[in-house]
Design a protein around this motif. Structure first.
Motif, PDB file in Angstrom:
ATOM      1  N   VAL A 314       4.676 -35.541 -20.691  1.00 31.37           N
ATOM      2  CA  VAL A 314       5.522 -35.202 -21.846  1.00 31.37           C
ATOM      3  C   VAL A 314       5.307 -36.250 -22.941  1.00 31.37           C
ATOM      4  N   GLY A 315       5.301 -37.532 -22.523  1.00 31.02           N
ATOM      5  CA  GLY A 315       5.063 -38.616 -23.480  1.00 31.02           C
ATOM      6  C   GLY A 315       3.693 -38.492 -24.121  1.00 31.02           C
ATOM      7  N   ALA A 316       2.693 -38.102 -23.323  1.00 33.35           N
ATOM      8  CA  ALA A 316       1.329 -37.974 -23.854  1.00 33.35           C
ATOM      9  C   ALA A 316       1.260 -36.868 -24.901  1.00 33.35           C
ATOM     10  N   PRO A 347     -11.294 -33.163 -29.628  1.00 34.21           N
ATOM     11  CA  PRO A 347     -10.884 -32.660 -28.301  1.00 34.21           C
ATOM     12  C   PRO A 347     -11.145 -33.673 -27.192  1.00 34.21           C
ATOM     13  N   ARG A 348     -12.276 -34.395 -27.289  1.00 28.38           N
ATOM     14  CA  ARG A 348     -12.544 -35.342 -26.196  1.00 28.38           C
ATOM     15  C   ARG A 348     -11.558 -36.509 -26.223  1.00 28.38           C
ATOM     16  N   LEU A 349     -11.067 -36.845 -27.418  1.00 36.08           N
ATOM     17  CA  LEU A 349     -10.064 -37.905 -27.525  1.00 36.08           C
ATOM     18  C   LEU A 349      -8.738 -37.434 -26.932  1.00 36.08           C
ATOM     19  N   VAL A 354      -4.793 -37.596 -22.480  1.00 37.83           N
ATOM     20  CA  VAL A 354      -4.038 -36.935 -21.406  1.00 37.83           C
ATOM     21  C   VAL A 354      -4.403 -37.546 -20.053  1.00 37.83           C
ATOM     22  N   ALA A 355      -5.713 -37.757 -19.851  1.00 36.51           N
ATOM     23  CA  ALA A 355      -6.156 -38.318 -18.565  1.00 36.51           C
ATOM     24  C   ALA A 355      -5.610 -39.728 -18.372  1.00 36.51           C
ATOM     25  N   VAL A 356      -5.637 -40.525 -19.428  1.00 31.30           N
ATOM     26  CA  VAL A 356      -5.141 -41.897 -19.328  1.00 31.30           C
ATOM     27  C   VAL A 356      -3.632 -41.895 -19.048  1.00 31.30           C
ATOM     28  N   ALA A 357      -2.906 -41.011 -19.746  1.00 33.06           N
ATOM     29  CA  ALA A 357      -1.451 -40.944 -19.543  1.00 33.06           C
ATOM     30  C   ALA A 357      -1.128 -40.516 -18.112  1.00 33.06           C
TER      31      ALA A 357
END
Lengths: 384, 245
Positions: A314-316, A347-349, A354-357
């Motif tokens: 949600v935060g991401a 899109p890659r960013l 999302v992946a990092v979050a």
């Protein structure tokens, strides 16, 4: 079951959920803004390369930042040398280019001068070149003190056709045309006749680089190797080489920006871990009851981990929106100052954020989850 | 329906503390029979809660055994004890211990969800259990919107969610006024009347007096086993007669 329980738990504690998600949003948002700078610069450069005309660029020594120094290094005699070798290397034109940066503390009066032969078609240097006001350089007067200014540079300096552009006490150029190159470097450049610029800066026998057009552009890499072998003192670059030089530079700044973003992400992770630890502590009795009615330890482990993951996602999502707004603001400011949009949320960013979050949520949730799973039932249910 | 018995043999628990060993329970032997409310009484520190924790598998004994049917509760790994608590045991606590963020119906449905019962079925069964305790109109309410008596009846409904053989009630009326407490006791009696074992830990002599069997603990020892009392007439009431407190 476990998912809906986690969701219910977050929904029924709205203030805590909101504040934690806000912390993550700020961390992810600042990461997105930092990293979007690299993405934007890559995009701007790719756009620039698409419009770049010459198949090869020849410099004296390796092609690097020194081509932009105040003192050009490439002896102009190499124009004749390479023209004489045109047949051997399949060269169709050799164009000397002199770059001169007029620095200034105020960005509105800092300019990049391109000294080019007055009879040169600017499209051979920049494919997107388009005259939107005035005229081109006069080919009949090769050393005239006149200039074609890029649209963004003109806007920034508040100049138009007929104005005078002072380079130094020895030279002042009259603007005869305004050109657009769709956001590329030329938008911020000023084209002036080569001899006039050489006179103005007192360099008559040297230029910054040579732009070569080839009969078979697809063979640019092979031709570059042949010229470099024949003239080892020269640096010969294809458009791909230039791109890779830029990419190497970007990768260095990527590491720096990632490092700065990492700090924000660590702060976000600590916020999640802290919230989840507090939550586990406050809900000891609740977790004891859930265990008492039959839940296995791993159920509570999963419950806390899912709550941490949901919070982070949600935060991401909010952080990405925040990052997009921030990147837009950066672009508005950057466009005003340098005429280029330097930030882009690609899109890659977004996928990276999302992946990092998600990873951050899972890592931050591990310790609280393990603690929840180890709560002794008898102690928990007796707790007031 | 054939119900199982709960047996404790030589049950003991010693806690190791920085100041030495503390014996909380020693040599407890008893068989808890189906259809019977057994009250465990005794002063504070007599070992009542320790006994309940060991019988329910919340804690492991230092000595002795606990059996439910053919399952050795004392020797089961945590995973199996969780399964036992889920399928065969139900719990009612003094401070209700409902999950604060779940509605009454969701609280009752929680053990069914843990048991993997499909959503539609657990909803139907939770509704039926709430109806049984006169709480159908409170199904969507969160615990803090319910009175003490209502909360305890929701807890009782949750205890019955997976049709357990044993219901453990730890001071179930301790937080209630006498009228509400009496209603909860009626409900527990009705639950026992269905052939379940009800183990009731209480300080309240009135409540203990209404149980069919009374065990008195003192200093961790079973010092008195009261003969089964004459059934309280109120225990014969039908479950649906147990109204709101």
């Amino acid at each position: 079951m476990i998912g809906s329980l986690a969701l219910t738990s977050l929904r029924r504690r709205p203030l805590r959920t909101f504040l934690t998600a806000l912390g993550i949003a700020v961390a992810v948002g600042s990461t997105v803004i930092f990293l979007s700078l690299g993405e934007g610069m890559r995009r701007a450069f790719a756009q620039e390369l698409r419009g770049l005309g010459p198949d090869l660029q020849v410099s004296f020594g390796p092609f690097d930042g020194t081509v932009f120094t105040a003192v050009p290094e490439l002896p102009i005699r190499y124009v004749g040398t390479l023209e004489a070798e045109a047949e051997r290397f399949g060269i169709t034109s050799v164009t000397p280019i002199l770059l001169y940066v007029r620095g200034s503390l105020a960005t509105s009066t800092a300019f990049v001068f391109y000294g080019v032969p007055a009879d040169m078609d600017p499209r051979s240097l920049y494919a997107d070149f388009e005259l939107i006001a005035g005229r081109s350089l006069d080919p009949t007067v090769p050393d005239a003190l006149e200039a074609v200014i890029g649209e963004q540079a003109a806007r920034r300096a508040g100049m138009t056709v007929g104005d005078a552009l002072r380079l130094n006490p020895r030279a002042s150029f009259e603007i005869v045309g305004v050109a657009s190159a769709t956001g590329g470097l030329l938008d911020n450049a000023i084209l002036v006749p080569l001899p006039a610029l050489q006179d103005a800066i007192g360099t008559t026998d040297r230029v910054s680089f040579l732009a070569l057009d080839l009969r078979v552009p697809e063979q640019a890499s092979r031709t570059a190797a042949q010229i470099a072998a024949a003239y080892p003192e020269l640096g010969v670059q294809t458009r791909g080489d230039i791109s890779s030089i830029f990419e190497r530079g970007m990768q260095i700044t990527d590491v720096v920006r990632l490092g700065i973003s990492g700090i924000a992400l660590i702060v976000g992770a600590i916020a999640v871990a802290n919230t989840m630890l507090m939550s586990v502590f406050e809900r000891t009795r609740e977790f004891g009851v859930v265990r008492a009615v039959g839940a296995r330890p791993r159920f509570l482990f999963g419950l806390v981990l899912i709550e941490a993951l949901l919070l982070s996602l949600v935060g991401a999502a909010a952080g990405i929106v925040l990052g997009q707004v921030g990147a837009h603001v950066v672009n508005v400011l950057a466009f005003e100052v340098v005429g280029v949009e330097v930030a882009a949320v690609t899109p890659r960013l977004v996928a990276f954020a999302v992946a990092v979050a998600a990873a951050m949520g899972l890592l931050a949730g591990l310790l609280p989850a393990a603690r929840a799973a180890r709560i002794p039932i008898a102690v928990a249910v007796a707790r007031e | 329906m054939l119900r199982l018995v709960l047996r404790a043999k030589g049950l003991g628990k010693v806690y190791r503390t920085p100041s030495g060993e503390v014996t909380a329970l020693t040599g407890f032997d008893h068989t808890f029979e189906p259809g019977c409310v057994t009250a465990v009484v005794g002063p504070s520190g007599s070992g009542k809660s320790t006994l309940l924790n060991l019988l329910a598998g919340f804690d492991t004994p230092t000595s002795g055994e606990v059996w439910i049917g053919n399952d050795a509760v004392h020797a089961l790994p945590e995973r199996e004890r969780s399964r036992l608590r889920l399928r065969r045991f139900g719990f009612v606590f003094q401070s209700f211990n409902l999950v604060a963020v779940l509605s009454a119906e969701q609280n009752v449905a929680l053990p069914m969800g843990l048991a993997g019962i499909p959503s539609a079925l657990r909803r139907r069964r939770a509704t039926a259990l709430l109806e049984r305790f006169g709480l159908q109109h409170r199904a969507d309410h969160l615990p803090h919107r319910l009175s003490g008596g209502e909360r305890q009846r929701v807890a009782l409904a949750r205890a019955l969610a997976n049709d357990p053989d044993v219901v453990f009630a730890d001071e179930p009326t301790g937080s209630l006024d006498s009228a509400a407490g009496s209603k909860v006791m009626d409900a527990l009696a009705a639950v026992a009347a269905e052939g379940r074992i009800v183990v009731l830990v209480t300080h309240d002599p009135t409540l203990a007096g209404r149980a069919q069997e009374r065990l008195r603990l003192h200093d961790g020892r079973l010092v008195e086993v009261g003969a089964p009392a004459v059934l309280d007439t109120r225990t014969s009431i039908a479950p649906h007669d147990v109204g709101a407190a």
